[in-house]
Structure formats: structure tokens, C-alpha cells
Design an enzyme around this catalytic site. Structure first.
Site, PDB file in Angstrom:
ATOM      1  N   GLN A 147     -60.284  52.195   4.494  1.00  0.00           N
ATOM      2  CA  GLN A 147     -60.863  53.507   4.225  1.00  0.00           C
ATOM      3  C   GLN A 147     -60.121  54.613   4.982  1.00  0.00           C
ATOM      4  O   GLN A 147     -59.890  55.692   4.449  1.00  0.00           O
ATOM      5  CB  GLN A 147     -62.343  53.521   4.607  1.00  0.00           C
ATOM      6  CG  GLN A 147     -63.075  54.800   4.291  1.00  0.00           C
ATOM      7  CD  GLN A 147     -63.008  55.168   2.815  1.00  0.00           C
ATOM      8  OE1 GLN A 147     -62.847  54.291   1.961  1.00  0.00           O
ATOM      9  NE2 GLN A 147     -63.126  56.442   2.505  1.00  0.00           N
ATOM     10  N   GLU A 148     -59.754  54.346   6.222  1.00  0.00           N
ATOM     11  CA  GLU A 148     -59.113  55.365   7.059  1.00  0.00           C
ATOM     12  C   GLU A 148     -57.710  55.730   6.584  1.00  0.00           C
ATOM     13  O   GLU A 148     -57.334  56.901   6.592  1.00  0.00           O
ATOM     14  CB  GLU A 148     -59.030  54.881   8.519  1.00  0.00           C
ATOM     15  CG  GLU A 148     -60.361  54.884   9.256  1.00  0.00           C
ATOM     16  CD  GLU A 148     -60.830  56.284   9.641  1.00  0.00           C
ATOM     17  OE1 GLU A 148     -60.090  57.268   9.427  1.00  0.00           O
ATOM     18  OE2 GLU A 148     -61.962  56.399  10.158  1.00  0.00           O
ATOM     19  N   SER A 149     -56.906  54.733   6.213  1.00  0.00           N
ATOM     20  CA  SER A 149     -55.468  55.010   6.031  1.00  0.00           C
ATOM     21  C   SER A 149     -54.839  54.333   4.832  1.00  0.00           C
ATOM     22  O   SER A 149     -53.650  54.553   4.576  1.00  0.00           O
ATOM     23  CB  SER A 149     -54.711  54.541   7.277  1.00  0.00           C
ATOM     24  OG  SER A 149     -54.778  53.117   7.376  1.00  0.00           O
TER      25      SER A 149
END
Length: 290
Positions: A147-149
Site C-alpha cells: 500500500q505504501e510504495s
């Protein structure tokens, strides 16, 4: 996540998911559906540079690729470490509108190899190492990282959050002395260092909220001050209702996506859950899109 738990699946709940250590099937490369035998052999052998060069000579249809070509292009991009582009190309196959292309996508989407490409597992060793060190569920760490990167080690946000787990330089500087690290030596674009710091911070947010992963994940995104404020103002004890009442849309969606990712990783890579899910369906079930 709660509803899966009620169905009798051992997926954990928000209070114990951090300490679960599910068995994980090591991901294998799928056979690309497009390209020559030479290209496929190079790809499966992990000769990524040569496979890429061979694919470049063969892939003429870049503006209007077939479903098989676009899936193959996504696989090759990911083999090169271009995970954001690769996941995007593979995910967008579901948007094909021509009936024959939609039919091809539907056939492809019944194969677990398609979903494993959409929910890949790069940096497997580093994730395992630091998750074990921090006593964190490795699939939860992977779900957050996706989700982050989208597994891009050099990506930066507008706020300068950097790398796989989107660690802020100021956070890294704060963590460094606590793990006896010289902050001047930190390189947040280095996958191992980024995961080391990101998992430390995820452990920290869990400790703040009595190991409740729902609150820890929300805090990872919105900061502890906001989560503490919501706990005082939101009256519900029901986790699903709490998520719906989070006043920041970004954090509400973030929490949903991370736990959606977690469920997908669990049913793709954990033999117990994937076996049970397979019994529910003669074909591999369609997973929620992320």
C-alpha cells in the site's frame, strides 16, 4: 477481516494478527503467456537482463497489447524491479472492455499466478528477517508495504516519506539512537535499512495501542495524535464501525486497503487458507481489487 474470522478461517483478529506467523509458500515465477520459447526460458531461469532485451525485440504491440502481452510485460517489469509499473499493468487488465479481451482476462483471473503477480512478494528475505526480529506478522508488513510504495525502493512522497515503507527522514532520525544507529549513515532508499526502520516504527505503533493492529495501522498513516483523538470522540467498540467513522478519508481507505491486502496475501501464500478457499470455489476466487 472480521467476517472471514466468523467463517472459521484462522486469519486472526485485530488484537492478535501482529503476532501470527503464518506459513508462507515461497512465490514461484509463472510461465509468461506471450513471447518466444527463448524469452520464456530466460525469464524462468532468472536471466532478467537478457529476458528484458529479448522481450524488447519481440514486443512490437506496445500501444495496443493483447491481454497475454500486457500480463507478460507486467511480469518482465517486475523482474526488473519496476514493481509499481508492473503491478499497474497487471491490475489494469480487468478494465478491458472488448468482449474477447474481457473473456481472456476472466480466464487469466482464475489462475492464482495472476493474483500472485498482482500481489507480489519482493524483498521476501528482508521482510522475513525484520518481521521475525520485531515479532511482526510478515504478511501484515508486506500488506502495508504494498500500500505504501508498491515495492518501489526509491519512491518519495510530497512530504519526503521515502522508500518501501515510506519512512520520513525525521522519523528515521528519531529512531536511529534508539537502535544504536548513526543517523548520518541511514539511507532510506536502501531496502534493508528502510524495512529495518519501518518495522521498528510499526512495532512502536502497535505498542502504543496495546497490539491492536487496526489502531497501529491507522497510526502508521495518520500519526498517533489523530488516532488518540478519534478514540476519545468515536464511541463505537466495533472495529468495522470504527473504520467507517474515521474522519480522514485517506486513513479510512488506507486501513481498508492494508487489511484487504493482508487477506489477499494470506489466501495466496498461506497453504492452510489457500486450501480452504480453493474448496469454496472450483476456480481461484476473484480477489477484491486494490
Amino acid at each position: 477481516m472480521a467476517s472471514s474470522n466468523h467463517a472459521g478461517l484462522n486469519v486472526g483478529n485485530f488484537d492478535n494478527v501482529r503476532v501470527m506467523n503464518p506459513e508462507i509458500i515461497t512465490p514461484q515465477r509463472p510461465l509468461p503467456p506471450a513471447g518466444s520459447e527463448t524469452f520464456k526460458e530466460l525469464y524462468l531461469l532468472g536471466q532478467d537482463r537478457d529476458a528484458w532485451l529479448q522481450w524488447q525485440t519481440e514486443f512490437q504491440n506496445k500501444l495496443q497489447p493483447t491481454v497475454a502481452e500486457q500480463f507478460t510485460e507486467g511480469l518482465v517489469r517486475m523482474a526488473r524491479g519496476e514493481n509499481l509499473i508492473g503491478i499497474d499493468k497487471i491490475s489494469k487488465l480487468e478494465d478491458r472492455e472488448a468482449p474477447d479481451e474481457q473473456a481472456q482476462y476472466q480466464t487469466l483471473s482464475k489462475q492464482s499466478s495472476y493474483w500472485q503477480a498482482r500481489y507480489p512478494f519482493p524483498y521476501f528475505r528482508e521482510i522475513q528477517k525484520w518481521s521475525t526480529e520485531r515479532q511482526l506478522n510478515p504478511l501484515l508488513v508486506t500488506a502495508l508495504m504494498r500500500q505504501e510504495s508498491r515495492f518501489e525502493p526509491k519512491i518519495k512522497s510530497v512530504a519526503d516519506a521515502t522508500g518501501l515503507m515510506q519512512v520520513l527522514p525525521s522519523t528515521a532520525k528519531w529512531i536511529a539512537p534508539q537502535i544504536k544507529l548513526d543517523s548520518k549513515t541511514i539511507n532510506l532508499e536502501n531496502p534493508n535499512q528502510n524495512i529495518m526502520l519501518g518495522t521498528w516504527y510499526l512495532d512502536h505503533t502497535h505498542e502504543q495501542y496495546n497490539n491492536n493492529s487496526l489502531l497501529a495501522i491507522a497510526s502508521y498513516n495518520a500519526g498517533p495524535g489523530n488516532v488518540s483523538k478519534w478514540l476519545q470522540t468515536l464511541t463505537t467498540k466495533d472495529p468495522d464501525e470504527f473504520v467507517e467513522q474515521i474522519p480522514f478519508d485517506e486513513t479510512k481507505n488506507y486501513v481498508r486497503q492494508v487489511f484487504g491486502n493482508y487477506w489477499n496475501y494470506l489466501r495466496l501464500y498461506n497453504p492452510e487458507i489457500s486450501g480452504i478457499v480453493a474448496k469454496y470455489s472450483t476456480t481461484h476466487p476473484k480477489l477484491p481489487s486494490q
